[in-house]
Design a protein around this motif. Structure first.
Motif, PDB file in Angstrom:
ATOM      1  N   HIS A   1       0.858  -1.167  -0.054  1.00  0.00           N
ATOM      2  CA  HIS A   1      -0.005   0.089   0.083  1.00  0.00           C
ATOM      3  C   HIS A   1       0.879   1.287   0.111  1.00  0.00           C
ATOM      4  CE1 HIS A   1      -3.368   2.789   0.955  1.00  0.00           C
ATOM      5  NE2 HIS A   1      -2.371   3.285   1.814  1.00  0.00           N
ATOM      6  N   PHE A   2       1.633   1.217   1.045  1.00  0.00           N
ATOM      7  CA  PHE A   2       2.235   2.567   1.188  1.00  0.00           C
ATOM      8  C   PHE A   2       3.629   2.814  -0.137  1.00  0.00           C
ATOM      9  CE2 PHE A   2       0.793   2.184   5.426  1.00  0.00           C
ATOM     10  CZ  PHE A   2       0.343   3.588   5.312  1.00  0.00           C
ATOM     11  N   ALA A   3       3.926   1.524  -0.767  1.00  0.00           N
ATOM     12  CA  ALA A   3       4.714   1.791  -1.998  1.00  0.00           C
ATOM     13  C   ALA A   3       3.899   2.117  -3.256  1.00  0.00           C
ATOM     14  CB  ALA A   3       5.361   0.286  -2.359  1.00  0.00           C
TER      15      ALA A   3
ATOM     16  N   GLY B   1      12.962   4.106  -3.710  1.00  0.00           N
ATOM     17  CA  GLY B   1      12.534   5.392  -3.040  1.00  0.00           C
ATOM     18  C   GLY B   1      10.917   5.297  -2.855  1.00  0.00           C
ATOM     19  N   LYS B   2      10.295   4.229  -3.059  1.00  0.00           N
ATOM     20  CA  LYS B   2       8.951   3.982  -2.933  1.00  0.00           C
ATOM     21  C   LYS B   2       8.194   3.899  -1.665  1.00  0.00           C
ATOM     22  CE  LYS B   2       7.681   1.998  -7.591  1.00  0.00           C
ATOM     23  NZ  LYS B   2       7.439   1.054  -8.278  1.00  0.00           N
TER      24      LYS B   2
ATOM     25  N   VAL C   1      11.079 -10.554  -1.040  1.00  0.00           N
ATOM     26  CA  VAL C   1      12.205 -10.146  -0.596  1.00  0.00           C
ATOM     27  C   VAL C   1      13.021  -8.939  -1.471  1.00  0.00           C
ATOM     28  CG1 VAL C   1      14.816 -10.487   0.110  1.00  0.00           C
ATOM     29  CG2 VAL C   1      12.779 -12.155   0.949  1.00  0.00           C
ATOM     30  N   ILE C   2      12.816  -9.650  -2.833  1.00  0.00           N
ATOM     31  CA  ILE C   2      13.411  -8.678  -3.910  1.00  0.00           C
ATOM     32  C   ILE C   2      12.687  -7.663  -4.128  1.00  0.00           C
ATOM     33  CG2 ILE C   2      14.032  -8.672  -6.190  1.00  0.00           C
ATOM     34  CD1 ILE C   2      14.815 -11.746  -6.039  1.00  0.00           C
ATOM     35  N   SER C   3      11.126  -7.623  -3.998  1.00  0.00           N
ATOM     36  CA  SER C   3      10.323  -6.535  -4.373  1.00  0.00           C
ATOM     37  C   SER C   3      10.502  -5.431  -3.185  1.00  0.00           C
ATOM     38  CB  SER C   3       8.945  -7.002  -4.254  1.00  0.00           C
ATOM     39  OG  SER C   3       8.557  -8.223  -5.127  1.00  0.00           O
ATOM     40  N   MET C   4      10.577  -6.105  -2.002  1.00  0.00           N
ATOM     41  CA  MET C   4      10.858  -4.883  -0.997  1.00  0.00           C
ATOM     42  C   MET C   4      12.189  -4.235  -1.068  1.00  0.00           C
ATOM     43  SD  MET C   4       9.098  -6.958   2.443  1.00  0.00           S
ATOM     44  CE  MET C   4      10.207  -8.601   2.471  1.00  0.00           C
ATOM     45  N   LEU C   5      13.184  -4.835  -1.582  1.00  0.00           N
ATOM     46  CA  LEU C   5      14.214  -4.229  -1.639  1.00  0.00           C
ATOM     47  C   LEU C   5      14.308  -3.170  -2.805  1.00  0.00           C
ATOM     48  CD1 LEU C   5      17.502  -4.246  -0.781  1.00  0.00           C
ATOM     49  CD2 LEU C   5      17.797  -6.034  -2.569  1.00  0.00           C
ATOM     50  N   ARG C   6      13.505  -3.478  -3.796  1.00  0.00           N
ATOM     51  CA  ARG C   6      13.343  -2.558  -4.868  1.00  0.00           C
ATOM     52  C   ARG C   6      12.745  -1.342  -4.363  1.00  0.00           C
ATOM     53  NH1 ARG C   6      11.438  -5.598  -8.419  1.00  0.00           N
ATOM     54  NH2 ARG C   6       9.096  -4.761  -8.202  1.00  0.00           N
TER      55      ARG C   6
END
Lengths: 254, 575
Positions: free
Chosen positions: B216-218, B305-306, B295-300
């Motif tokens: 949501h916040f991304a 800066g999302k 994990v890769i999504s969160m890192l991205r």
């Protein structure tokens, strides 16, 4: 005079036998081995190879090919696996034994056809040192196979026999290396007959593992390369030198 | 010994011929019995002197069969290479004990074999051969059946799944006082379709809420699927390629049907490996969308800066446990570390790590095989020592099996640690822009009577304090008989039951409650420190409990679950 004649005849007969053992017999044995290996490789290829459909994962700097090449050669990188890194002396023994065996095979070709290559006393001494070390390692491995409950539990008659065969063969190689048929004919004969037996026997025994090695390593490396696992990064933290020889207590007497 | 072979053995041998690929053939032929793999296995290290745990010894159980039926020398001179066929069903049981009970398929021996023998792969094949004739641990059969029949390995029904998502959505909306926070379901044409482990829906819904918060916040355009949302795959564990293919296809087709651009797989080692890598092979299916680990999504999101994170919110020392499937089969080793360094103040490596890490001992489906729990926990000493050496208070892992395996060994070896996942740490570190004031804390359980049944005084004291602080009326029982007597007398709204208690155990009490017409309406939440006993509850011929929690339980988790079971909203209102 009769006695001298008898010895002379005996020498001629023995030389003919040696001549047969180091030439025709080897060619027959080699041809047999090549033929069996041809069928064996055909047999291996008759099994379907699995196919990977997924897109690559993991480290983007690698791929299936890099992984396969790394896998094929990682036996020459003892730092790459904990099993070799934690037991450097065991790895050294492995190296000596295999180099000694490969050298002995090479010697069986060099002796009859290019004897001048190993005529120097220094080379002979180097070969004998290598064979002696290989022999000692082999004896050590045989004892380990008998004494260690772990290794005994997985050993087959073929495991014992193959190792014993190589140990005896290396002993004969040691004695045959000077290639002086006047003095070492018995050892030369033994060496060549054992080599021939070895060539006949190998395709049916565990010694033929080197035929499977490229297959297993290639496929494992290809898969793990595609998935970004191979090559494994050098990770010195996993094995700081200070605890390299002490950290994991050997459970089977390596 | 009679040479008459049982029907099951006949079938196993028949299938062996069909299952051997070139890779497996090489692995079965190439072993030289050098023993280099021996001290690389956590089972061996924890059981010195017991040769039956040795990787090559275990591998030889299948290798002997292979030699007897396929190998040249073995067929002609079986005794020379110790070839041995299978004749009786007892021998199949012995093989089962080895391939299911003495190996977690962690693949550590495979990467340590100088010959490149991939023992984990053919151990899986051996499992598949046994499963094909019905020889497997009971827990494996139950889970596989659920995945075939219900579509997920924990038998979560669609309505329960959707209810959980709704509940989490309401919690988030209430927490942030923001009705725009959604957990979208079956939204078409999204950039991300998020798939999860059913354990999240059943036992750990907080991870779903945390992921939803991050999406949501991304500002992610995301959804979850109401069908085919389970990315786990028991086919990996039981060696059944048919099941593996069916489960993976279900997940892929859900994404295709929603026209999703990317399938994001939540933190689960075997789920990631099965869905991202093996599933396409088992299911013989190519896909037209991308797949990646959450994990890769969160890192991205952080790198782009999302989302913004504040690592001071996670000040405690943490260490990271590499899941075997992620590290040794998918190369997912660096991204979690990069992420941890962004969201934690004090990240400490565990040694050895990455592809050389030791198994948590809960892998390979071990958590569903309760008959092997004692040997699993014994072998966990290796991991326990690794954890202890780090001095960390929290162990982070990207795998739900590892969460359970690690929690179990932490409890068993009394380590002062807790287990969490990256999604929880990232969510905790999230800097929420203009965060709206959360609803004031209220006593949300006023008017509810809760009976706590547990033989541990500390547990009773902790739970009763938390629940009383939230306004509940609490009654305490120290054994099963007392719990039943108090239930009849007090008629509580909810009973929490420990499974292992003096007198009648939790399972018996639960069944009596359910079968008694006067008590059957009381809601039940199982709270146990022995997850391996789970099946003692779910195998009973009665309606399953309304809730289930693994000890240790944090106060927030306890309250959240009490709310869910009692149908109370975050602000204390009845839903």
């Amino acid at each position: 005079m009769e006695t001298i004649h008898a010895i002379s005849t005996n020498v001629e007969t023995t030389s003919a036998l040696l001549s047969f053992a180091e030439d025709k017999l080897q060619l027959i044995a080699l041809s047999f081995m090549a033929l069996v290996y041809f069928f064996k490789v055909r047999w291996i290829l008759s099994f379907k190879a699995g196919k990977e459909r997924q897109a690559p994962t993991g480290n983007r700097d690698t791929n299936a090919k890099r992984g396969a090449v790394y896998s094929l050669f990682n036996i020459f990188m003892p730092w790459s696996m904990p099993s070799t890194r934690q037991h450097p002396f065991f790895y050294l023994q492995f190296g000596i034994f295999h180099v000694a065996v490969a050298t002995s095979i090479t010697m069986s070709i060099v002796l009859p056809y290019l004897p001048q290559l190993i005529s120097s006393p220094l080379i002979i001494m180097a070969l004998q040192t290598l064979f002696a070390l290989g022999f000692l390692v082999g004896v050590g491995r045989l004892i380990r196979r008998i004494v260690s409950p772990y290794i005994r539990a997985i050993s087959t008659p073929d495991d014992y026999f193959s190792l014993a065969l190589l140990v005896v063969w290396l002993a004969f190689a040691f004695k045959a290396a000077p290639n002086n048929s006047d003095i070492t004919e018995f050892w030369l004969l033994g060496y060549f007959f054992l080599t021939a037996f070895f060539l006949f026997y190998v395709p049916f025994s565990k010694i033929s593992h080197y035929i499977f090695y490229p297959f297993t390593r290639w496929y494992l490396g290809k898969t793990l390369g595609h998935r970004g696992v191979y090559p494994l990064p050098f990770n010195p933290g996993n094995e700081p030198l200070g605890r390299m020889f002490t950290r994991i207590k050997s459970v089977e007497g390596k | 010994m009679s040479n008459k072979r049982s029907y099951k053995c006949e079938k196993v041998i028949e299938r062996l011929h069909k299952k051997v690929s070139r890779q497996i053939l090489g692995s079965l032929e190439a072993c030289v019995h050098c023993g280099m793999c021996t001290d690389q296995c956590h089972y061996v290290l924890a059981n010195p002197g017991d040769v039956s745990y040795m990787p090559s010894y275990k591998a030889d159980k299948l290798r002997k069969l292979f030699k007897a039926h396929i190998d040249w020398t073995g067929k002609k001179f079986p005794w020379w290479v110790s070839a041995r066929s299978l004749y009786t069903d007892d021998e199949l049981e012995e093989l089962k004990d080895t391939v299911f009970g003495k190996c977690t398929n962690c693949r550590r021996c495979s990467i340590n074999c100088p010959m490149g023998v991939d023992m984990a792969t053919f151990n899986r094949m051996a499992r598949g051969l046994l499963v094909s004739v019905g020889v497997m641990p009971q827990g494996v059969a139950v889970v596989a059946k659920d995945q075939w029949e219900i579509g997920n390995q924990m038998g979560v029904l669609k309505e329960d799944f959707l209810d959980t998502l709704q509940w989490m959505q309401e919690e988030l909306q209430s927490e942030y006082d923001d009705p725009s926070i959604k957990i979208p379901i079956d939204k078409m044409d999204c950039d991300v379709v998020y798939s999860i482990n059913p354990r999240e829906a059943k036992y750990d819904p907080r991870t779903i809420a945390d992921a939803a918060k991050i999406f949501h916040f991304a500002g992610e355009n995301w959804t979850m699927a109401s069908e085919g949302w389970d990315m786990t795959n028991f086919g990996l564990f039981n060696g059944d390629d048919e099941l593996g293919g069916a489960v993976a296809r279900r997940c892929y087709e859900a994404t295709e049907n929603l026209r999703g651009k990317k399938l994001v797989i939540s933190e689960c080692g075997h789920g990631y490996r099965s869905t991202r890598c093996e599933g396409q092979n088992w299911g013989q299916k190519d896909v037209n969308f991308k797949m990646e680990s959450s994990v890769i999504s969160m890192l991205r999101y952080i790198k782009e800066g999302k989302i913004k994170v504040d690592k001071t919110k996670n000040p405690e020392p943490v260490t990271f446990h590499d899941s075997c499937n992620n590290a040794r089969s998918c190369g997912l080793t660096e991204e979690p570390r990069e992420l941890l360094n962004m969201v934690c103040m004090d990240f400490r490596e565990m040694y050895p790590n990455r592809a050389e890490n030791f198994c948590c001992t809960g892998g390979g489906g071990a958590m569903s095989m309760s008959e092997y729990t004692p040997r699993r926990l014994k072998s966990a000493i290796i991991k326990a020592n690794q954890l202890k050496e780090t001095g960390a208070k929290t162990v982070v892992t990207s795998c739900h099996n590892c969460v359970d395996g690690l929690s179990d060994l932490i409890r068993h070896y009394k380590l002062d640690m807790k287990v969490t996942q990256l999604v929880n740490l990232v969510a905790n570190a999230l800097v929420v822009p203009e965060k709206r004031k959360a609803a004031a804390e209220v006593a949300t359980l006023v008017g509810y009577k809760i009976l706590l049944a547990d033989d541990e005084a500390d547990t009773l004291a902790f739970f009763s304090t938390v629940l009383e602080d939230n306004g509940a009326t609490v009654i305490l029982a120290r054994d099963g008989d007392e719990a039943l007597a108090l239930a009849r007398k007090e008629k509580p709204n909810l009973i929490t039951l420990d499974l292992s208690m003096p007198g009648k155990d939790g399972g018996e009490v639960f069944e009596i409650l359910r079968k008694d017409p006067e008590l059957s309406a009381i809601k039940v939440c199982i709270i146990t420190g022995k997850p391996e006993l789970r099946r003692l509850i779910y195998d009973r011929p009665v309606t399953p409990p309304e809730g289930y929690l693994n000890k240790p339980v944090a106060n927030e988790e306890l309250i959240l679950n009490m709310h869910k079971i009692l149908g109370v909203a975050h602000d204390g209102k009845k839903k």
